[in-house]
Design a protein around this motif. Structure first.
Motif, mmCIF file in Angstrom:
data_model
loop_
_atom_site.group_PDB
_atom_site.id
_atom_site.type_symbol
_atom_site.label_atom_id
_atom_site.label_comp_id
_atom_site.label_asym_id
_atom_site.label_seq_id
_atom_site.Cartn_x
_atom_site.Cartn_y
_atom_site.Cartn_z
ATOM 1 N N SER A 77 0.835 -1.203 0.000
ATOM 2 C CA SER A 77 0.000 0.000 0.000
ATOM 3 C C SER A 77 0.871 1.255 0.000
ATOM 4 O O SER A 77 0.643 2.201 -0.771
ATOM 5 N N LYS A 78 1.911 1.254 0.846
ATOM 6 C CA LYS A 78 2.827 2.397 0.869
ATOM 7 C C LYS A 78 3.612 2.497 -0.429
ATOM 8 O O LYS A 78 3.881 3.602 -0.924
ATOM 9 N N LEU A 79 3.974 1.354 -0.985
ATOM 10 C CA LEU A 79 4.690 1.364 -2.254
ATOM 11 C C LEU A 79 3.828 1.972 -3.361
ATOM 12 O O LEU A 79 4.303 2.788 -4.165
ATOM 13 N N ARG A 80 2.568 1.579 -3.404
ATOM 14 C CA ARG A 80 1.680 2.135 -4.425
ATOM 15 C C ARG A 80 1.502 3.640 -4.246
ATOM 16 O O ARG A 80 1.540 4.412 -5.217
ATOM 17 N N PHE A 81 1.327 4.063 -2.995
ATOM 18 C CA PHE A 81 1.154 5.492 -2.740
ATOM 19 C C PHE A 81 2.409 6.271 -3.136
ATOM 20 O O PHE A 81 2.329 7.325 -3.786
ATOM 21 N N SER A 82 3.592 5.738 -2.773
ATOM 22 C CA SER A 82 4.838 6.417 -3.131
ATOM 23 C C SER A 82 5.027 6.461 -4.638
ATOM 24 O O SER A 82 5.469 7.475 -5.200
ATOM 25 N N TYR A 83 4.675 5.349 -5.290
ATOM 26 C CA TYR A 83 4.819 5.303 -6.750
ATOM 27 C C TYR A 83 3.914 6.341 -7.419
ATOM 28 O O TYR A 83 4.347 7.103 -8.296
ATOM 29 N N LEU A 84 2.663 6.373 -6.995
ATOM 30 C CA LEU A 84 1.736 7.345 -7.585
ATOM 31 C C LEU A 84 2.192 8.776 -7.306
ATOM 32 O O LEU A 84 2.115 9.654 -8.181
ATOM 33 N N GLU A 85 2.676 9.008 -6.092
ATOM 34 C CA GLU A 85 3.124 10.357 -5.741
ATOM 35 C C GLU A 85 4.304 10.790 -6.604
ATOM 36 O O GLU A 85 4.314 11.887 -7.176
ATOM 37 N N GLN A 86 5.289 9.921 -6.741
ATOM 38 C CA GLN A 86 6.480 10.280 -7.503
ATOM 39 C C GLN A 86 6.173 10.403 -8.993
ATOM 40 O O GLN A 86 6.675 11.310 -9.665
ATOM 41 N N VAL A 87 5.358 9.480 -9.514
ATOM 42 C CA VAL A 87 5.016 9.558 -10.940
ATOM 43 C C VAL A 87 4.214 10.825 -11.229
ATOM 44 O O VAL A 87 4.415 11.503 -12.248
ATOM 45 N N THR A 88 3.313 11.177 -10.310
ATOM 46 C CA THR A 88 2.515 12.404 -10.505
ATOM 47 C C THR A 88 3.415 13.637 -10.489
ATOM 48 O O THR A 88 3.277 14.542 -11.327
ATOM 49 N N LYS A 89 4.350 13.671 -9.528
ATOM 50 C CA LYS A 89 5.273 14.806 -9.477
ATOM 51 C C LYS A 89 6.110 14.891 -10.742
ATOM 52 O O LYS A 89 6.319 15.971 -11.309
ATOM 53 N N GLU A 90 6.599 13.730 -11.191
ATOM 54 C CA GLU A 90 7.443 13.730 -12.388
ATOM 55 C C GLU A 90 6.665 14.192 -13.612
ATOM 56 O O GLU A 90 7.153 15.010 -14.414
ATOM 57 N N LYS A 91 5.444 13.690 -13.774
ATOM 58 C CA LYS A 91 4.624 14.114 -14.922
ATOM 59 C C LYS A 91 4.300 15.603 -14.849
ATOM 60 O O LYS A 91 4.330 16.318 -15.860
ATOM 61 N N PHE A 92 3.999 16.074 -13.622
ATOM 62 C CA PHE A 92 3.659 17.488 -13.475
ATOM 63 C C PHE A 92 4.849 18.375 -13.828
ATOM 64 O O PHE A 92 4.722 19.365 -14.566
ATOM 65 N N LEU A 93 6.034 18.013 -13.324
ATOM 66 C CA LEU A 93 7.218 18.816 -13.610
ATOM 67 C C LEU A 93 7.584 18.752 -15.087
ATOM 68 O O LEU A 93 7.989 19.761 -15.684
ATOM 69 N N ARG A 94 7.471 17.557 -15.684
ATOM 70 C CA ARG A 94 7.754 17.471 -17.116
ATOM 71 C C ARG A 94 6.755 18.290 -17.937
ATOM 72 O O ARG A 94 7.096 18.846 -18.980
ATOM 73 N N ALA A 95 5.502 18.335 -17.440
ATOM 74 C CA ALA A 95 4.486 19.097 -18.181
ATOM 75 C C ALA A 95 4.748 20.597 -18.114
ATOM 76 O O ALA A 95 4.608 21.314 -19.111
ATOM 77 N N ILE A 96 5.178 21.082 -16.940
ATOM 78 C CA ILE A 96 5.335 22.540 -16.812
ATOM 79 C C ILE A 96 6.666 23.022 -17.378
ATOM 80 O O ILE A 96 6.809 24.202 -17.710
ATOM 81 N N VAL A 97 7.659 22.125 -17.459
ATOM 82 C CA VAL A 97 8.948 22.563 -18.000
ATOM 83 C C VAL A 97 9.111 22.152 -19.452
ATOM 84 O O VAL A 97 10.163 22.388 -20.046
#
Length: 309
Positions: A77-97
């Motif tokens: 459960s923690k792994l899934r949450f961490s994965y979603l959090e990091q992937v979301t951050k990465e996609k967001f940063l790639r989208a804005i930059v």
């Protein structure tokens, strides 16, 4: 307006300077990092490391298996949450930059939410199916456990019955042995009585030396006599041992003489057989003529002696 628009590359470099390397920070974290607790010597099932070697696999129990299951559920459960959090951050940063920046509209969000709802429904159905399957497996496991307990009970009863039967057979064998004991005891008593009668008869006999119950003076006299006989026998043995080498040499000489005489005897027998054969065949070897001549000479000498006498 152009001067107010930030440069994406410059913004990315500034973000890297402020927060470090984005590639390292945006990477998926390790499994053990969010749940490890190095300072805790007895970690709880929800906070221990994910190393399988720490589990007690040598002696598993239902409680330990349940604790492992809870631990891995929380871990994933923690792994899934961490994965979603990091992937979301990465996609967001790639989208804005990105160049150009990725802009998502309301319609696309609605479509994604619709797809997400479908995926969630499918996932829920799969979870329900897995739950039913787990319940079925648990029910089957309980049934198997109850059957195994019944089988163990039957096996224990069978072993108990077999032990009872074996004990009964042993008792029967011992009863048979006990039934033969009176006859054996009677035979032993009769044998003992006979031996005692023989002992009494030996004690009452006229020869005191025939008994083993001699008085002390008679025993000492008998011992002295036996010692004297033993000393005489020892002297005879010593004398025989002294004369043994000479007798041995004499025996060897006699044996050699006997060998020579046997050889001469064989030669004489052979010559006699040969002479007899020649006589039967009519041959003459001169011995007969020589014997006649010796007889004639002997007769002549005897006549001459008689004449002179």
């Amino acid at each position: 307006m152009a001067s107010e628009t930030p440069d994406p590359l410059r913004a990315l470099q500034q973000l890297e300077q402020e927060q470090g390397d984005l590639k390292k920070r945006l990477a998926i974290i390790r499994i053990s990092e969010p749940i490890s607790d190095a300072g805790d010597s007895n970690p709880s099932p929800s906070k221990r490391r994910s190393d399988v070697s720490m589990s007690n696999w040598n002696d598993p129990t239902p409680a330990s298996l349940e604790a492992d299951l809870t631990h891995y559920k929380e871990l994933f459960s923690k792994l899934r949450f961490s994965y979603l959090e990091q992937v979301t951050k990465e996609k967001f940063l790639r989208a804005i930059v990105g160049d150009p920046p990725l802009v998502v509209g309301h319609n696309e969000n609605v479509e994604m939410e619709t797809q997400l709802a479908k995926v969630k429904a499918e996932l829920k159905a799969q979870k329900e199916e897995a739950r039913l399957m787990i319940e079925e497996m648990e029910t089957m496991g309980r049934e198997l456990a109850s059957r195994m307990a019944s089988l163990l009970t039957l096996l224990l009863q069978w072993l108990t019955l077999n032990t009872c039967i074996t004990g009964y057979k042993n008792v029967e064998v011992q009863m048979k042995q006990l039934s033969t004991l009176p006859d054996a005891i009677e035979n032993l008593e009769s044998t003992i009585a006979g031996l005692r009668a023989k002992q009494v008869a030996g004690m009452d006999s006229s020869d005191p030396r025939s008994s083993q119950n001699l008085p002390l003076p008679a025993t000492r006299a008998l011992l002295s006599e036996r010692e004297a006989e033993l000393a005489a026998l020892n002297r005879q043995i010593a004398a025989v041992q002294n004369t043994l080498p000479r007798k041995t040499r004499e025996a060897e000489a006699l044996e050699r003489e006997c060998t020579v005489l046997e050889r001469r005897k064989d030669e004489a027998i052979t010559q006699a057989h040969e002479a007899q054969r020649k006589k039967q065949e009519g041959e003459s070897d001169g011995l007969e003529e020589m014997g006649r001549w010796y007889r004639g000479a002997e007769k002549t000498l005897k006549e001459m002696v008689d004449v002179e006498g």
